[in-house]
Every structure is written in structure tokens, then in C-alpha cells.
Design an enzyme around this catalytic site. Structure first.
Site, PDB file in Angstrom:
ATOM      1  N   GLU A   1       0.821  -1.216   0.000  1.00  0.00           N
ATOM      2  CA  GLU A   1       0.000   0.000   0.000  1.00  0.00           C
ATOM      3  C   GLU A   1       0.850   1.258   0.000  1.00  0.00           C
ATOM      4  O   GLU A   1       1.897   1.319   0.623  1.00  0.00           O
ATOM      5  CB  GLU A   1      -0.857   0.035   1.268  1.00  0.00           C
ATOM      6  CG  GLU A   1      -1.971  -0.963   1.236  1.00  0.00           C
ATOM      7  CD  GLU A   1      -2.808  -0.887   2.490  1.00  0.00           C
ATOM      8  OE1 GLU A   1      -3.089  -1.953   3.052  1.00  0.00           O
ATOM      9  OE2 GLU A   1      -3.157   0.222   2.911  1.00  0.00           O
TER      10      GLU A   1
ATOM     11  N   CYS B   1      -1.997   2.207   6.261  1.00  0.00           N
ATOM     12  CA  CYS B   1      -1.233   1.181   5.567  1.00  0.00           C
ATOM     13  C   CYS B   1      -1.400  -0.172   6.227  1.00  0.00           C
ATOM     14  O   CYS B   1      -1.386  -0.289   7.426  1.00  0.00           O
ATOM     15  CB  CYS B   1       0.234   1.583   5.509  1.00  0.00           C
ATOM     16  SG  CYS B   1       0.513   2.714   4.155  1.00  0.00           S
TER      17      CYS B   1
END
Ligand code: SAH
Ligand code: SF4
Length: 380
Positions: free
Chosen positions: A100, A359
């Protein structure tokens, strides 16, 4: 620890090359050294990722580039936006791993939407070995380190995505104000690849991004903090403290057994003294775990001693974990103890700014659900 690499039959990511390494490859082919700079200009200044479009190079050089390097080692497969403030981008790597990258837009007062401050949050590993009890990235363990090329490729993929819907951004190199290394993984556990990547982002022939606009966040690897203090590039440092005593910190961060506060804090101090710059202590507020006023008072002592700024982040719920954020009254009482002691402190309020929790969660969700409906990149 051995450095983990993607399968060897794959072409290396172009973005791991430096001016020196590329010049060397080209010399082996009998090409002139200035070609290296031309190629890097296409990639970093013009943001072109297809060698066929590099029109001032010979056809054979273009073919060699395409055959030797992977210019798209990372493919964004899903973008999720939260309240127009954050975009989380889930990308697939050559070996199928998911990582991510997050963009955070903070509007600047009195300035148009276009000039909002943009921060990009990058990952350094697939998963994380440190297993902090509250964190989505640590849940599935560590899979592998990202290579230098993959770390740089994250930035480039996001730059291109931004270019696609803000054409003027092309004129403004990189068009980001800050880079935070706060995504998935423990940055200082992938030290060499990260530093090489930051070197490329910083280089004049690369993105030319200033080291002072780059913040590295660590769960507290004391020896690597000492090493980072010696680096010529002056990055900013954030330490994920989350517990102001060993007792509380060890409960939620296993890394504290290896590097307890007595080891971590002197390393942090050495870093701050070396750089003469304030470091940040990150402190997630988790209900009934680390949010007591005693913890706040212990945090005052630590922050004062380090002359550090404290960033209080109300915990963001992670699917599958029971932790919760304290209510606003409790958050404010905690912050007040610090403020009253004249510690520089911010308490995050806006939902979209909860980037730290961002994240790892999208990947987790994606892997658990099998798939999430993709949102087109030009949705805005
Ligand atoms: N491994 C590094 C960098 C990645 S984590 C580190 O630990 O610092 C980035 C930040 O997000 C850390 O401060 C981490 O503790 C925090 N974080 C992780 N899960 C979170 C959650 N659910 N809510 C809020 N912050 C979280
Ligand atoms: Fe790893 Fe940081 Fe998450 Fe801890 S908080 S598990 S070190 S990514």
C-alpha cells in the site's frame, strides 16, 4: 539476515539503478556515458515509463532497455479515497505481493484546492516481522523486504497517477511536499534498500526531493537509529513509542523486549543531537491500554528529555482486533497533561488524517475478502 529478492527470472526494476550503475551498464554496451542522464531524464523528469517513447535514443538502445529492465514493477490495482483527504493505493508487485501507498492531502488555508499540501506515505516491506499487537501490517507476519527499485517505483507510480488527473502537476517535479516512510513494514529493518531508494529520490538526476522533507518512522530499532544518525542525508525521524513505560510498551510492542526504553531513548537522543532537529514521538491512544494520566506524565518526562514533539493518534480500529480508541474527553485529558507541561503536542482529530492506520489495512482486507471492487484512477 539474508536479503529477500523476488524470483530471479524476473527483470530487475529500472528504479533501482543509479546514474553510476546505469553508466556502467551502458559502457559495457559501448554506449556514451551521457546516455545514462538522458534515460534518467525521461524517467524522473518527464515521467515516461515506456522505453519506446524515449525518442532521442537509438532503436537498439530502447530495445535493450525494455529487454533488460522492468519499468512497471508495481501496478496499482485499486484506489480507495477517504473524505477527499486520503487516497490509499493498493499495488501488485512482480511476484504477486500486495503493498500500500497512501496520499494525504491537507488543504492550506487561503489557498486553492490545487495547492493543498501533499504527503505520500510509502511501504518498505511486504508485511512486518515486528508484530505490534495493534497493527494490521504485523498481523500476517513478514513476507519479504521491498527492493530499492520497488520502493522508488511506488513514488513514480503515484506521481504518474497524479499527473493523469492534474496535468499541471507535470510541471511541478514530484508535486509532493513530504514523503513519510510510515507504510507497511519496519523501514529500519530494510535499511540498505531504503537508504539506496531515498538516495535516488534525493539525487539531482532522480526526483531531487530534499531529505528534510522525508520522515522515517521506526518502532525503535536502537542500533539502526544510531546508524541513521551518521548518514550524510538529514532525514527526519519519528519514533513509534505508544507506551511511556517498559511495562506498557512491552505489552503491545514485542520489539521493546529487544530494545527497551533504556536503550531506545539514548539512541533517539543521539539522533536528535546529531541533527539538531526535533524528532517526533508517535503515541497511539488505545482505550485502557496506554491512555492513563500516569502514562501521560511519563510521556512528559520522555518528551522533555528528548525535546521531542508528541503526535497523539487516536487508535484506528483494525478488522479482527479488539482495541478501541478512548473517547474524546479522555483523549483531551491526556493531551492536556502534555500541554500543561509545555510539551509540543498535536492530537489528530480529522478522520481522513488517520494515515498511520491506513497502511496494511487495505491489503489485509483485500487478501481476506478475495477482491474489492476497483475504483478507476480518474474518479475525481
Ligand atoms: N514500522 C514503522 C512504520 C510503519 S507503522 C513504525 O512502526 O513506526 C506507522 C505508524 O502507524 C506507527 O506509528 C504505527 O504504530 C501506527 N499504527 C499502526 N497501526 C495503527 C492503528 N491501527 N491506528 C493508529 N496507528 C497505527
Ligand atoms: Fe511493524 Fe510498525 Fe506495524 Fe509494528 S507498527 S507491526 S513495526 S508496521
Amino acid at each position: 539476515m539474508m536479503r529477500s529478492m523476488p524470483a530471479t527470472d524476473l527483470k530487475p526494476a529500472f528504479y533501482g539503478e543509479t546514474l553510476a550503475s546505469l553508466t556502467e551498464h551502458l559502457a559495457e554496451r559501448g554506449e556514451k556515458p551521457f546516455r545514462a542522464k538522458q534515460i534518467l531524464d525521461w524517467v524522473y523528469k518527464k515521467r515516461v515509463d515506456d522505453p519506446a517513447a524515449m525518442t532521442n535514443l537509438s532503436a537498439s538502445l530502447r530495445e535493450w532497455l525494455a529487454a533488460t529492465f522492468d519499468f512497471t514493477p508495481l501496478r496499482p490495482i485499486l484506489t480507495k479515497s477517504a473524505s477527499d483527504v486520503t487516497d490509499k493505493i493498493l499495488s501488485r508487485l512482480q511476484d504477486g505481493s500486495l503493498i500500500e501507498t497512501v496520499i494525504i492531502r491537507a488543504p492550506q488555508e487561503g489557498v486553492g484546492q490545487d495547492r493543498s499540501r501533499k504527503t505520500i506515505c510509502i511501504s518498505t516491506q511486504v508485511g512486518c516481522a515486528y508484530g505490534c499487537r495493534f497493527c494490521a501490517s504485523g498481523l500476517a507476519g513478514w513476507k519479504r523486504d521491498l527492493t530499492t527499485g520497488e520502493i522508488v517505483a511506488q513514488l513514480m507510480a503515484v506521481c504518474r497517477q497524479e499527473d493523469a488527473h492534474t496535468p499541471r502537476a507535470r510541471e511541478e517535479l514530484a508535486s509532493f511536499d513530504n514523503i513519510v516512510v510510515m507504510g507497511m513494514g519496519e523501514p529500519l529493518a530494510n535499511y540498505d534498500s531504503l537508504l539506496a531508494a531515498l538516495g535516488i529520490l534525493n539525487a539531482e538526476w532522480g526526483l531531487g526531493f530534499g531529505a528534510r522533507r522525508i520522515t522515517i518512522s521506526t518502532s525503535g530499532l536502537a542500533p539502526q537509529i544510531m546508524r541513521l544518525a551518521e548518514e550524510p542525508m538529514g532525514f527526519r525521524l519519528a519514533i513509534s513509542l505508544h507506551g511511556a513505560t517498559d511495562e506498557v510498551r512491552t505489552q503491545i510492542m514485542p520489539v521493546n523486549r529487544k530494545y527497551p526504553l533504556a536503550e531506545l531513548l539514548p539512541a533517539a537522543r543521539a539522533f536528535a543531537e546529531k541533527h539538531g532537529r526535533m524528532l517526533t514521538l508517535e503515541f497511539i491512544l488505545i482505550n485502557d491500554v496506554n491512555d492513563s494520566l500516569e502514562q501521560a506524565r511519563a510521556l512528559v518526562d520522555i518528551a522533555r528529555n528528548l525535546h521531542a514533539h508528541v503526535n497523539l493518534i487516536p487508535y484506528n480500529t483494525v478488522q479482527g482486533l479488539d482495541w478501541k480508541r478512548p473517547n474524546v474527553k479522555r483523549q483531551e485529558a491526556f493531551a492536556r497533561v502534555l500541554r500543561d507541561a509545555r510539551v509540543s503536542v498535536t492530537l489528530r482529530r480529522e478522520k481522513g488524517h488517520d494515515i498511520n492506520a491506513a497502511c496494511g489495512q487495505l491489503r489485509l482486507q483485500h487478501e481476506e475478502d478475495g477482491a474489492v471492487a476497483p475504483v478507476p484512477a480518474n474518479r475525481r
